[in-house]
Scaffold this active site. Structure first.
Site, PDB file in Angstrom:
ATOM      1  N   LYS A  96       0.864  -1.193   0.000  1.00 62.47           N
ATOM      2  CA  LYS A  96       0.000   0.000   0.000  1.00 62.47           C
ATOM      3  C   LYS A  96       0.892   1.232   0.000  1.00 62.47           C
ATOM      4  CE  LYS A  96      -4.437   0.929   0.135  1.00 62.47           C
ATOM      5  NZ  LYS A  96      -5.568   0.095  -0.307  1.00 62.47           N
ATOM      6  N   ASP A 140      -7.163   4.248  -4.404  1.00 56.66           N
ATOM      7  CA  ASP A 140      -7.795   4.066  -3.091  1.00 56.66           C
ATOM      8  C   ASP A 140      -8.427   5.432  -2.806  1.00 56.66           C
ATOM      9  OD1 ASP A 140      -7.796   1.994  -0.679  1.00 56.66           O
ATOM     10  OD2 ASP A 140      -7.523   3.946   0.237  1.00 56.66           O
TER      11      ASP A 140
HETATM   12  P1  NDP Z   1     -13.118   7.537  -2.627  1.00 55.75           P
HETATM   13  O1  NDP Z   1     -12.091   8.568  -2.409  1.00 55.75           O
HETATM   14  O2  NDP Z   1     -13.640   7.317  -4.003  1.00 55.75           O
HETATM   15  O3  NDP Z   1     -14.375   7.785  -1.696  1.00 55.75           O
HETATM   16  C1  NDP Z   1     -14.239   7.860  -0.308  1.00 55.75           C
HETATM   17  C2  NDP Z   1     -15.558   8.293   0.284  1.00 55.75           C
HETATM   18  O4  NDP Z   1     -15.485   8.184   1.702  1.00 55.75           O
HETATM   19  C3  NDP Z   1     -15.901   9.729  -0.021  1.00 55.75           C
HETATM   20  O5  NDP Z   1     -17.298   9.883  -0.080  1.00 55.75           O
HETATM   21  C4  NDP Z   1     -15.307  10.491   1.164  1.00 55.75           C
HETATM   22  O6  NDP Z   1     -15.944  11.723   1.418  1.00 55.75           O
HETATM   23  C5  NDP Z   1     -15.567   9.504   2.283  1.00 55.75           C
HETATM   24  N1  NDP Z   1     -14.494   9.601   3.296  1.00 55.75           N
HETATM   25  C6  NDP Z   1     -13.187   9.361   3.107  1.00 55.75           C
HETATM   26  N2  NDP Z   1     -12.503   9.568   4.232  1.00 55.75           N
HETATM   27  C7  NDP Z   1     -13.398   9.970   5.151  1.00 55.75           C
HETATM   28  C8  NDP Z   1     -13.298  10.322   6.495  1.00 55.75           C
HETATM   29  N3  NDP Z   1     -12.125  10.333   7.141  1.00 55.75           N
HETATM   30  N4  NDP Z   1     -14.450  10.655   7.129  1.00 55.75           N
HETATM   31  C9  NDP Z   1     -15.636  10.646   6.479  1.00 55.75           C
HETATM   32  N5  NDP Z   1     -15.786  10.308   5.191  1.00 55.75           N
HETATM   33  C10 NDP Z   1     -14.692   9.979   4.535  1.00 55.75           C
HETATM   34  O7  NDP Z   1     -12.491   6.186  -2.053  1.00 55.75           O
HETATM   35  P2  NDP Z   1     -12.939   4.683  -2.336  1.00 55.75           P
HETATM   36  O8  NDP Z   1     -14.400   4.591  -2.535  1.00 55.75           O
HETATM   37  O9  NDP Z   1     -12.023   4.138  -3.363  1.00 55.75           O
HETATM   38  O10 NDP Z   1     -12.533   3.975  -0.962  1.00 55.75           O
HETATM   39  C11 NDP Z   1     -13.445   3.837   0.120  1.00 55.75           C
HETATM   40  C12 NDP Z   1     -12.968   2.745   1.056  1.00 55.75           C
HETATM   41  O11 NDP Z   1     -12.894   1.496   0.331  1.00 55.75           O
HETATM   42  C13 NDP Z   1     -11.564   2.933   1.646  1.00 55.75           C
HETATM   43  O12 NDP Z   1     -11.533   2.353   2.925  1.00 55.75           O
HETATM   44  C14 NDP Z   1     -10.680   2.124   0.712  1.00 55.75           C
HETATM   45  O13 NDP Z   1      -9.483   1.712   1.351  1.00 55.75           O
HETATM   46  C15 NDP Z   1     -11.596   0.931   0.439  1.00 55.75           C
HETATM   47  N6  NDP Z   1     -11.324   0.158  -0.758  1.00 55.75           N
HETATM   48  C16 NDP Z   1     -11.235   0.747  -1.991  1.00 55.75           C
HETATM   49  C17 NDP Z   1     -11.025  -0.025  -3.109  1.00 55.75           C
HETATM   50  C18 NDP Z   1     -11.011   0.563  -4.479  1.00 55.75           C
HETATM   51  O14 NDP Z   1     -10.920  -0.212  -5.435  1.00 55.75           O
HETATM   52  N7  NDP Z   1     -11.136   1.862  -4.652  1.00 55.75           N
HETATM   53  C19 NDP Z   1     -10.822  -1.481  -3.009  1.00 55.75           C
HETATM   54  C20 NDP Z   1     -11.017  -2.007  -1.679  1.00 55.75           C
HETATM   55  C21 NDP Z   1     -11.240  -1.205  -0.606  1.00 55.75           C
HETATM   56  P3  NDP Z   1     -15.626  13.014   0.517  1.00 55.75           P
HETATM   57  O15 NDP Z   1     -16.338  12.789  -0.794  1.00 55.75           O
HETATM   58  O16 NDP Z   1     -16.180  14.155   1.281  1.00 55.75           O
HETATM   59  O17 NDP Z   1     -14.152  13.051   0.350  1.00 55.75           O
HETATM   60  O1  2IT Z   2      -7.841  -1.762  -0.750  1.00 58.64           O
HETATM   61  C1  2IT Z   2      -7.795  -2.225  -1.906  1.00 58.64           C
HETATM   62  O2  2IT Z   2      -7.917  -3.436  -2.122  1.00 58.64           O
HETATM   63  C2  2IT Z   2      -7.607  -1.280  -3.015  1.00 58.64           C
HETATM   64  N1  2IT Z   2      -7.570  -0.083  -2.782  1.00 58.64           N
HETATM   65  C3  2IT Z   2      -7.448  -1.795  -4.414  1.00 58.64           C
HETATM   66  C4  2IT Z   2      -6.033  -2.212  -4.660  1.00 58.64           C
HETATM   67  C5  2IT Z   2      -5.711  -2.590  -6.083  1.00 58.64           C
HETATM   68  O3  2IT Z   2      -4.522  -2.866  -6.313  1.00 58.64           O
HETATM   69  O4  2IT Z   2      -6.582  -2.628  -6.957  1.00 58.64           O
END
Ligand code: NDP
Ligand code: 2IT
Length: 452
Positions: A127, A167
């Protein structure tokens, strides 16, 4: 004996890596949950695997200087934690958020090792990210930052070495700028990042994969208990990549997402969240959810400042199913009590480590089904590996082909985690099942490859 060994390891990492609370939390959960395996087979303790697996193979921390639109020099910290490469090249996302520090990157990298192993694909765990805050930055500033970040990171990554992805705060725009700079420096058009644009090496369905995968997992989980997604009211925290595509897929299976959130507030839309409006507000205009409420007068907006003390508004909205899909530790004990009181039957983690340990304990003791992140959100990284696979063979599969593979992978992950929970006496506890299955694969490979 096992308990004291685990406590000693935790003590060691606290002393050698002070102030990394999220990392301790992730390690503690994994090590204690795999006790049934450690009791059953001595080889993991005999080979000192526990002490070895909690230390990253390599930690890279670097300075990122960039010029903002006013010509002022800004400095951020960049990180890449290459945690474990015994089953494949390092793989895992990059997070750009002001809260990023070494402890957060290490917790995410540690979780990624076992998640990636569960996909049954050849990918190690890593990461990275930066404490850079993308909010309010112009497109030009985002580009400048990404270019500077990659100017250092490119030395440590490669299509067979380490393949970053998105992420929080890193989506297709950022991956584009990062990829452009990598190509400019190295001259290679390589599958060195995933989440690329469809026209330049990306995979169909990668954008949707984590959210879709999370719903496929929930469907499998409910089916074991003779239940389905049909007619279920769902709350899905966040309104980013994972959250949006979770909600979209929920509709396809006859469920109704009624609430979502962002860092500033929560939307409760009883008749169901309008996905097209949400995409327009959050993906296209990068606006706050307040803008969604202006488009839908029957939707209620609750500002973060009005969250019930100690809890989070979204979990106080009555629902059948909860999908925490924003960030770590966003669902705490107060929230868990509220969910149980309101009759929630399943918590399915889309984000990484979104539920606090005391909340998990309360949910499990109250009979709520629990899908842990490592298993439930593995669809994103699994589809990233499908992207690597397409890049390696210089081909591109269509959306349906990728989606079918993703669906099958999520079914298999469920089967593996559930089966392993039964095998080790944890009877459907998927935390135990997923951690044991992921750990076994990685730990066995570590033993096979010797002391390196
Ligand atoms: P994004 O940046 O696309 O979206 C994150 C969302 O969560 C936004 O709506 C953001 O609000 C909100 N958010 C983020 N941090 C905070 C915080 N500290 N307090 C309140 N709200 C918060 O990220 P992702 O959707 O990609 O990721 C979301 C979660 O999923 C994370 O935990 C990530 O590690 C996990 N994840 C992501 C993957 C991926 O493929 N993208 C794969 C597996 C897991 P705002 O819009 O106001 O910023
Ligand atoms: O937390 C996760 O699994 C991710 N943010 C996706 C990682 C990836 O390599 O697609």
């Amino acid at each position: 004996m096992i308990d004291s060994k685990i406590s000693d390891i935790l003590q060691d990492i606290k002393e050698s890596s002070p102030g990394q609370n999220e990392f301790y939390q992730a390690v503690e959960e994994v090590l204690f949950s795999i006790k049934p395996l450690l009791k059953y087979d001595n080889k993991y303790l005999d080979n000192n695997i526990l002490s070895r697996i909690v230390v990253p193979e390599r930690t890279i921390i670097f300075r990122v200087n960039w010029l903002d639109d006013k010509g002022v020099v800004n400095t951020n910290l960049g990180y890449r934690v290459q945690f474990n490469s015994v089953i494949g090249p390092y793989k895992g996302g990059l997070r750009f958020h002001e809260s990023v520090n070494l402890g957060i990157v290490k917790f995410l990298g540690f979780e990624q090792i076992f998640k990636n192993a569960l996909t049954n694909l050849p990918i190690g765990g890593a990461k990275g990210g930066s404490n850079f805050n993308p909010k309010g930055k112009s497109d030009n500033e985002i580009m400048k930052f990404c270019q500077s970040f990659m100017t250092e990171l490119y030395k440590y990554i490669g299509k067979n070495r380490d393949v970053p992805a998105g992420d929080i705060g890193v989506g297709s725009r950022e991956i584009g700028y990062l990829f452009g700079q990598y190509k400019k420096i190295t001259g290679d058009f390589d599958g060195v990042l995933t989440g690329k644009g469809i026209n330049w090496g990306g995979s169909f369905a990668r954008k949707e994969a984590t959210g879709y995968g999370s719903v496929y997992f929930a469907k499998e989980h409910l089916a074991v208990y003779g239940d389905s997604l049909e007619d279920k009211d769902c709350v899905v925290s966040g309104s980013g990549n994972v959250s949006i595509y979770t909600m979209k897929k929920l509709y396809e299976f006859g469920a109704k997402p009624i609430a979502c959130s962002d860092s500033r507030g929560t939307i409760y839309h009883k008749k169901g969240i309008d996905i097209a409006s949400l995409i327009s507000v959050k993906e296209v205009h990068r606006d706050s959810l307040e803008a969604y409420a202006k488009l839908h007068h029957d939707a209620k907006y609750i500002d973060t400042a009005h969250y019930p003390s100690g809890g989070h508004a979204i979990w106080h909205i009555p629902c059948d199913l909860a999908f925490p899909s924003a960030t770590q530790n966003e669902l705490n004990l107060i929230d868990a009590k509220e969910l149980v009181k309101n009759g929630c039957i399943l918590v399915n983690e889309g984000a990484n480590m979104p539920t606090t340990p005391d909340a998990i304990e309360y949910l499990l003791n109250s009979g709520v089904k629990f899908s842990p992140a490592k298993a439930a959100n593995a669809g994103g990284v699994a589809t990233s590996q499908l992207e690597m696979s397409q890049n390696a063979s210089m081909t591109q599969w269509n959306f349906e082909e990728v989606d079918i593979k993703l669906h099958q992978i999520m079914k298999n992950i469920f089967k593996t985690a559930y089966g392993s929970s039964k095998e080790y006496g944890a009877d459907g506890n998927l935390i135990v099942g997923a951690n044991i299955a992921g750990f076994k694969k990685v730990a066995s490979a570590m033993i096979d490859q010797g002391v390196i």
